[in-house]
Design a protein around this motif. Structure first.
Motif, PDB file in Angstrom:
ATOM      1  N   UNK A 545       0.824  -1.206   0.000  1.00  0.00           N
ATOM      2  CA  UNK A 545       0.000   0.000   0.000  1.00  0.00           C
ATOM      3  C   UNK A 545       0.858   1.256   0.000  1.00  0.00           C
ATOM      4  N   UNK A 546       0.231   2.366  -0.326  1.00  0.00           N
ATOM      5  CA  UNK A 546       0.925   3.648  -0.359  1.00  0.00           C
ATOM      6  C   UNK A 546       1.487   3.995   1.013  1.00  0.00           C
ATOM      7  N   UNK A 547       2.734   4.417   1.035  1.00  0.00           N
ATOM      8  CA  UNK A 547       3.395   4.854   2.262  1.00  0.00           C
ATOM      9  C   UNK A 547       3.082   3.901   3.410  1.00  0.00           C
ATOM     10  N   UNK A 548       3.341   2.629   3.162  1.00  0.00           N
ATOM     11  CA  UNK A 548       3.023   1.629   4.158  1.00  0.00           C
ATOM     12  C   UNK A 548       3.589   0.279   3.777  1.00  0.00           C
ATOM     13  N   UNK A 549       3.147  -0.741   4.472  1.00  0.00           N
ATOM     14  CA  UNK A 549       3.699  -2.062   4.205  1.00  0.00           C
ATOM     15  C   UNK A 549       2.613  -3.122   4.194  1.00  0.00           C
ATOM     16  N   UNK A 550       2.960  -4.220   3.544  1.00  0.00           N
ATOM     17  CA  UNK A 550       2.150  -5.430   3.579  1.00  0.00           C
ATOM     18  C   UNK A 550       3.050  -6.563   4.032  1.00  0.00           C
ATOM     19  N   UNK A 551       2.456  -7.547   4.681  1.00  0.00           N
ATOM     20  CA  UNK A 551       3.206  -8.661   5.250  1.00  0.00           C
ATOM     21  C   UNK A 551       2.776  -9.964   4.583  1.00  0.00           C
ATOM     22  N   UNK A 552       3.743 -10.830   4.320  1.00  0.00           N
ATOM     23  CA  UNK A 552       3.476 -12.107   3.657  1.00  0.00           C
ATOM     24  C   UNK A 552       4.123 -13.233   4.455  1.00  0.00           C
ATOM     25  N   UNK A 553       3.360 -14.294   4.665  1.00  0.00           N
ATOM     26  CA  UNK A 553       3.847 -15.466   5.393  1.00  0.00           C
ATOM     27  C   UNK A 553       4.327 -16.509   4.387  1.00  0.00           C
ATOM     28  N   UNK A 554       5.595 -16.915   4.524  1.00  0.00           N
ATOM     29  CA  UNK A 554       6.193 -17.883   3.606  1.00  0.00           C
ATOM     30  C   UNK A 554       6.505 -19.163   4.382  1.00  0.00           C
ATOM     31  N   UNK A 555       6.067 -20.302   3.840  1.00  0.00           N
ATOM     32  CA  UNK A 555       6.274 -21.597   4.496  1.00  0.00           C
ATOM     33  C   UNK A 555       6.819 -22.595   3.486  1.00  0.00           C
ATOM     34  N   UNK A 556       7.884 -23.273   3.885  1.00  0.00           N
ATOM     35  CA  UNK A 556       8.431 -24.319   3.029  1.00  0.00           C
ATOM     36  C   UNK A 556       7.577 -25.570   3.188  1.00  0.00           C
ATOM     37  N   UNK A 557       7.218 -26.189   2.066  1.00  0.00           N
ATOM     38  CA  UNK A 557       6.370 -27.380   2.066  1.00  0.00           C
ATOM     39  C   UNK A 557       7.214 -28.632   1.890  1.00  0.00           C
ATOM     40  N   UNK A 558       6.685 -29.711   2.393  1.00  0.00           N
ATOM     41  CA  UNK A 558       7.396 -30.983   2.262  1.00  0.00           C
ATOM     42  C   UNK A 558       7.275 -31.487   0.833  1.00  0.00           C
ATOM     43  N   UNK A 559       8.225 -32.326   0.465  1.00  0.00           N
ATOM     44  CA  UNK A 559       8.181 -32.946  -0.855  1.00  0.00           C
ATOM     45  C   UNK A 559       9.052 -32.207  -1.844  1.00  0.00           C
ATOM     46  N   UNK A 560       9.192 -32.849  -2.977  1.00  0.00           N
ATOM     47  CA  UNK A 560      10.012 -32.294  -4.043  1.00  0.00           C
ATOM     48  C   UNK A 560       9.125 -31.955  -5.232  1.00  0.00           C
ATOM     49  N   UNK A 561       9.556 -30.933  -5.965  1.00  0.00           N
ATOM     50  CA  UNK A 561       8.826 -30.568  -7.166  1.00  0.00           C
ATOM     51  C   UNK A 561       9.784 -30.611  -8.346  1.00  0.00           C
ATOM     52  N   UNK A 562       9.347 -31.177  -9.428  1.00  0.00           N
ATOM     53  CA  UNK A 562      10.197 -31.278 -10.601  1.00  0.00           C
ATOM     54  C   UNK A 562      10.310 -29.907 -11.271  1.00  0.00           C
ATOM     55  N   UNK A 563      11.562 -29.493 -11.536  1.00  0.00           N
ATOM     56  CA  UNK A 563      11.781 -28.198 -12.161  1.00  0.00           C
ATOM     57  C   UNK A 563      12.003 -28.315 -13.667  1.00  0.00           C
ATOM     58  N   UNK A 564      12.116 -29.522 -14.139  1.00  0.00           N
ATOM     59  CA  UNK A 564      12.477 -29.717 -15.538  1.00  0.00           C
ATOM     60  C   UNK A 564      11.576 -29.029 -16.538  1.00  0.00           C
ATOM     61  N   UNK A 565      10.240 -29.143 -16.458  1.00  0.00           N
ATOM     62  CA  UNK A 565       9.371 -28.577 -17.491  1.00  0.00           C
ATOM     63  C   UNK A 565       9.517 -27.072 -17.684  1.00  0.00           C
ATOM     64  N   UNK A 566       9.982 -26.348 -16.672  1.00  0.00           N
ATOM     65  CA  UNK A 566      10.047 -24.907 -16.847  1.00  0.00           C
ATOM     66  C   UNK A 566      11.417 -24.457 -17.346  1.00  0.00           C
ATOM     67  N   UNK A 567      12.357 -25.337 -17.462  1.00  0.00           N
ATOM     68  CA  UNK A 567      13.691 -24.953 -17.900  1.00  0.00           C
ATOM     69  C   UNK A 567      13.989 -25.646 -19.224  1.00  0.00           C
ATOM     70  N   UNK A 568      14.188 -24.856 -20.272  1.00  0.00           N
ATOM     71  CA  UNK A 568      14.370 -25.405 -21.609  1.00  0.00           C
ATOM     72  C   UNK A 568      15.774 -25.066 -22.091  1.00  0.00           C
TER      73      UNK A 568
END
Length: 985
Positions: A545-568
């Motif tokens: 927001x204008x002249x202010x802040x917003x807060x975001x909660x970040x959490x690491x999830x269990x498991x693996x995700x394949x990165x192959x399809x997005x890297x060409x």
């Protein structure tokens, strides 16, 4: 003579009638009046550090000790009421003042009140004009002028700006000085061809119109070119550093009065031919002179005595001790009509093949650090003002914004951000900024705790440009706080180094935010070396927001995700989002075309990296390329590569093409979802020099646009100026360097256009740029040189970098393609957002969404898009300094260039304005008290209109207008945190 006896003498002799113009000495109306101006020029760092200069340390490098200069001058002024002296750099004077006993302080006050010790400029330093942004210039001048006002009152306020050493002069600088209430501006350096032309036409003095938008004379400033740079006439230097003969006037065989007087009269007569009045000026002093002021004053006393004695023999020359303001006053009283200047004084050359355009880029990493430091300083000052005066001492210790304020002020010096200092001095500038960051980080933490009502372990990640942040790399949960210093809400892409394969991101409403994971590139791994170990980067869009802040909660999830399809790992043909498509040549891998999908515009654009061989001198000139001077040994640069290795990373949030030009040059061409610009993130260095060549690296854009030799650059981040290749508006240029002679400072943007389309490139720091051929645009991003350019610094520009194998620089260019009509709005708003970027603060753990303190805005509503909150800072315990500016030029944009009216009483939510006083731009005079000298122009003088009566509920800003206020405020009750009470607007 002791201080007490001296004060008695001053009291007996009396003053000339107070300070200001009324204190000026009498002149002779029917004679040539020669104004001797005793002065010293004290660089706030150059060959030695600030401390070394002040104390006189390391005289093996340069003999200079500022404290001894001031110690030496005061007794000379004390002993003789006719003597005068000019001082400029408040950074040094402030330190000297803190060391003085009260009798010396009282002496100084008396000298100032009599107009015999005069301050010029009054800024913390004499700032550069090419590589500075107007925001930082306003801040450093305000810092120094406030000290003078609070310490010495009205008599300490300078009337004259005195930029005798900067290497070229910006139109915006003149505009700022005029808006601060200055009456005149004197400069020492200008192009040698320009000076010769002015001398021939007797236009060494004229009125400079600093703005094409502000109504005259708001930005008009009388400007004079000093005749001899800022040194004394040849053979009339009597400092301990000089070898000129003293004046001997007794019966000695060394008596030289006749020769000295005759020589002086010849100099005065020759100089007077280039000026229009019967007043001329001689600057009696130079760099770090007057450690032994007696040498100067004893000889000047004799000069005055013997030259003026010739009046009995028919001489029409009258010599007097004077000051810049007294000389200016004499010119004003001549009641002449003066010519008008509209352009600036760039580029500067002091001879053929000697263009001072290399420093527009020199020390690119420090230029970026200075720009980031200004960004953080504004955040620090804003949060201090919003949280209230009590936050300096808080749960995280004692914070202090003044450390960074002063470090940033020093960094504006014309041998600091310019990059023209010795390496150990550059290190000291960076050290000062780092100390300022540390003090402000404590203050910001205290403010965030006060506003949110909760204490967190706030973490600042200072190395995100190379994907290093220990908290985000290791933590399973963490909180991201995004503070936005702009007066309008912004969308920002958060990019953090991580090691987990999957993350969830939640906003303040508990809603999931789209996020993606991409690999850390080999480019970044190579850049950071052993600093940080993140394998991946987390990306998500955030709205703050204008002249202010917003807060975001970040959490690491269990498991693996394949990165192959997005890297060409293939040669990409294009990247695109909903607004922009970028095409690449399938053979070379280089950028080939940009399409604006919203406007249906397609433009072939080729971009690549090139380098100029740095000249070491040739048969035309011995001039080498160096920290100041840019001189390639040929006009055509050498391509880094005609074909580049590429690969593509592509997902829902970003599409990136990685281009590898060489072992030391790479680039990422990036498109974020939702953005209408193309981001080019380049990494250059260490520049190899084992082939014996210094190199100057450029990024060049080539298009088929017919541009008629024209291109456009900003002036210190504000108004735009048209540039024409091989052309100067006020004289016929004899071009000797077709590349370097066409380089100009680019503080925030450069563009080319035809009648329909405009291609704009925004920079993240000040750089040199040009258009060497129609449809082409280039920016110099890095330089590494093997030779000194013989302008005093005494060492080649060979920055060692963190690992002492050469400096690596990473930066960003934002490319915008649009119609000519739409471009001004886009590039102004985007440039301002880049300059005042959101500040990222992290905290371990993940706060529950929707709880108090997760979102905060200090404004009841966003500011209009054409209004910028330039300054919000705590002034004293009960008041806040507030600057609002209109950020569009007159006629620039159909919507953006309209006047805007605001209700200041209903603007802020975290405090209540109980009283409002409008000030000049420097905040050292009430606006209604500002009176400036009137100068006559054809067809007449533009007379200022008295300011309207201030109505805080209806404050109107015209295009390019900055309005400055001191607001008496009452902060809201912070119990439970401001954010808890002011989430809703």
């Amino acid at each position: 003579m002791g201080a007490r006896v001296g004060l008695l003498l001053l009291g007996l002799l009396g003053a000339a009638g107070g300070c200001g113009y009324e204190s000026c000495p009498a002149t002779e109306p029917k004679m040539l009046n020669v104004h001797l101006i005793p002065h010293t020029h004290n660089d706030v760092g150059w060959l030695k550090t600030v401390d070394q200069y002040f104390y006189g340390a390391r005289n093996d490098i340069q003999h200079a000790g500022v404290q001894y200069i001031l110690d030496s001058v005061m007794p000379q002024l004390q002993a003789d009421p006719t003597k005068r002296f000019v001082y400029v750099e408040v950074a040094f004077f402030y330190r000297w003042w803190q060391l003085q006993p009260e009798p010396i302080r009282q002496l100084v006050r008396e000298l100032i009140n009599q107009g015999r010790l005069e301050f010029a400029n009054g800024g913390w330093c004499m700032n550069d004009e090419a590589a500075v942004h107007y925001n930082a210039v306003v801040d450093q001048l305000t810092l120094g002028l406030r000290f003078l006002q609070e310490t010495f009152g009205a008599c300490g306020r300078p009337r004259v700006a005195w930029h005798i050493d900067p290497f070229g002069h910006a139109r915006e600088q003149a505009s700022l000085f005029a808006q601060m209430g200055f009456d005149g501006f004197f400069i020492g350096r200008l192009d040698y061809q320009d000076k010769a032309n002015r001398e021939r036409l007797r236009e060494m003095e004229q009125v400079w119109r600093g703005s094409s938008s502000l109504k005259p004379p708001a930005a008009d400033l009388f400007t004079g070119v000093l005749p001899n740079g800022y040194g004394p006439p040849f053979s009339f230097c009597w400092d301990q550093f000089c070898s000129d003969n003293p004046i001997v006037d007794d019966k000695s065989d060394e008596n030289n009065v006749a020769e000295r007087v005759s020589s002086f009269l010849r100099v005065a007569e020759a100089q007077a031919k280039h000026y229009r009045t019967n007043h001329i000026v001689m600057t009696m002093g130079s760099d770090f002179q007057y450690e032994n002021a007696n040498l100067w004053y004893k000889n000047m006393d004799k000069l005055l005595q013997h030259v003026n004695a010739q009046q009995a023999n028919g001489s029409r020359v009258h010599v007097l001790y004077s000051t810049p303001s007294c000389y200016l006053w004499a010119l004003n009283q001549a009641n002449l009509t003066w010519s008008l200047k509209h352009d600036d004084f760039f580029p500067y050359a002091d001879g053929p093949h000697q263009f001072w355009t290399g420093y527009f880029t020199s020390r690119p990493s420090f230029k970026r650090y200075e720009r980031l430091s200004n960004n953080f300083l504004q955040v620090c000052k804003q949060l201090e003002a919003l949280a209230g005066p009590g936050i300096r001492k808080g749960p995280y210790g004692e914070g202090d914004s003044s450390v960074l304020r002063r470090a940033m002020a020093v960094a504006q010096h014309h041998d600091a951000v310019s990059g023209t200092e010795k390496q150990h001095v550059a290190n000291d500038y960076a050290k000062r900024l780092a100390a300022g960051w540390e003090a402000c980080q404590v203050l910001v933490s205290n403010a965030l705790a006060t506003i949110s009502g909760s204490k967190e372990n706030f973490i600042f990640c200072n190395y995100l440009n190379m994907s290093v942040c220990p908290l985000s790399e290791a933590a399973g949960q963490f909180t991201v706080i995004l503070y936005n210093p702009l007066g309008r809400s912004v969308r920002w892409i958060v990019r953090l180094p991580v090691n987990g394969a999957q993350y969830s991101v939640m906003d303040t409403d508990g809603q999931a935010v789209l996020s993606e994971i991409i690999p850390v590139s080999n480019f970044t791994r190579q850049l950071r070396r052993d600093r940080g170990n993140a394998r991946l980067e987390l990306i998500f869009p955030a709205v703050a927001p204008a002249l202010g802040y917003a807060t975001f909660a970040v959490t690491r999830l269990a498991g693996e995700r394949q990165l192959g399809p997005q890297e060409i790992h293939a040669r990409p043909l294009e990247i695109h989002n909903e607004h922009v498509r970028v095409l690449f040549d399938p053979v070379t891998g280089l950028l080939q075309e940009i399409q604006n999908l919203d406007k249906g515009i397609t433009l072939p654009v080729t971009q690549g990296f090139f380098w100029y061989n740095a000249s070491i001198g040739n048969e035309e000139s011995s001039q080498a390329s160096g920290a100041y001077i840019f001189r390639p040994n040929r006009s055509e640069p050498i391509p880094m590569a005609w074909r580049v290795h590429t690969y593509l990373v592509k997902n829902r949030l970003v599409q990136e093409v990685y281009q590898n030009f060489s072992a030391w040059c790479s680039q990422v061409v990036r498109l974020y979802a939702g953005e209408s610009h193309v981001e080019l993130e380049w990494t250059v260095g260490p520049i190899p020099t084992d082939d014996g060549w210094g190199k100057e690296i450029i990024s060049r854009f080539d298009t088929p646009l017919e541009t008629d030799g024209c291109f456009y650059t900003d002036s210190n981040g504000r108004e735009i100026q048209e540039r024409r290749r091989n052309f100067r508006p006020t004289w016929n240029l004899s071009q000797t360097e077709p590349v370097a002679g066409n380089y100009y400072p680019v503080n925030s943007r450069i563009y080319i256009k035809n009648r329909k389309f405009q291609l704009t490139v925004l920079t993240d720091r000040s750089q040199g740029g040009t258009s060497v051929s129609d449809g082409s645009l280039e920016l110099m991003v890095h330089r590494r040189l093997l030779y000194d350019d013989d302008r005093g610094v005494g060492e080649p520009l060979m920055e060692p970098g963190d690992f002492h194998d050469g400096l690596v620089v990473r930066g960003r260019h934002l490319v915008l393609l649009d119609t000519v009509e739409s471009s001004p709005t886009r590039h102004r708003l985007q440039a301002q957002q880049e300059f005042m970027a959101p500040q990222l603060v992290l905290a371990p753990g993940s706060a529950a969404p929707s709880t108090q303190g997760q979102r905060f805005t200090a404004l009841r509503q966003d500011l209009p898009h054409n209004i910028h909150l330039l300054t919000l800072a705590q002034w004293d315990a009960n008041s806040i300094l507030l600057r609002l500016e209109h950020q569009f030029e007159q006629g620039e944009s159909a919507n953006g260039s309209q006047p805007v009216t605001l209700n200041l009483l209903n603007l802020f939510s975290s405090f209540t304005i109980t009283a409002l006083q409008e000030m000049n731009l420097a905040a050292n005079q009430r606006r209604e008290d500002v009176t400036r000298l009137t100068w006559w122009l054809e067809p007449g003088a533009a007379r200022p209109q008295p300011p309207p009566k201030l109505d805080p509920s209806r404050v109107t800003l015209e295009p390019m207008e900055i309005r400055t206020f001191l607001a008496t405020v009452q902060h809201r009750d912070t119990g439970g945190g401001l954010a808890a009470r002011w989430v809703e607007r």
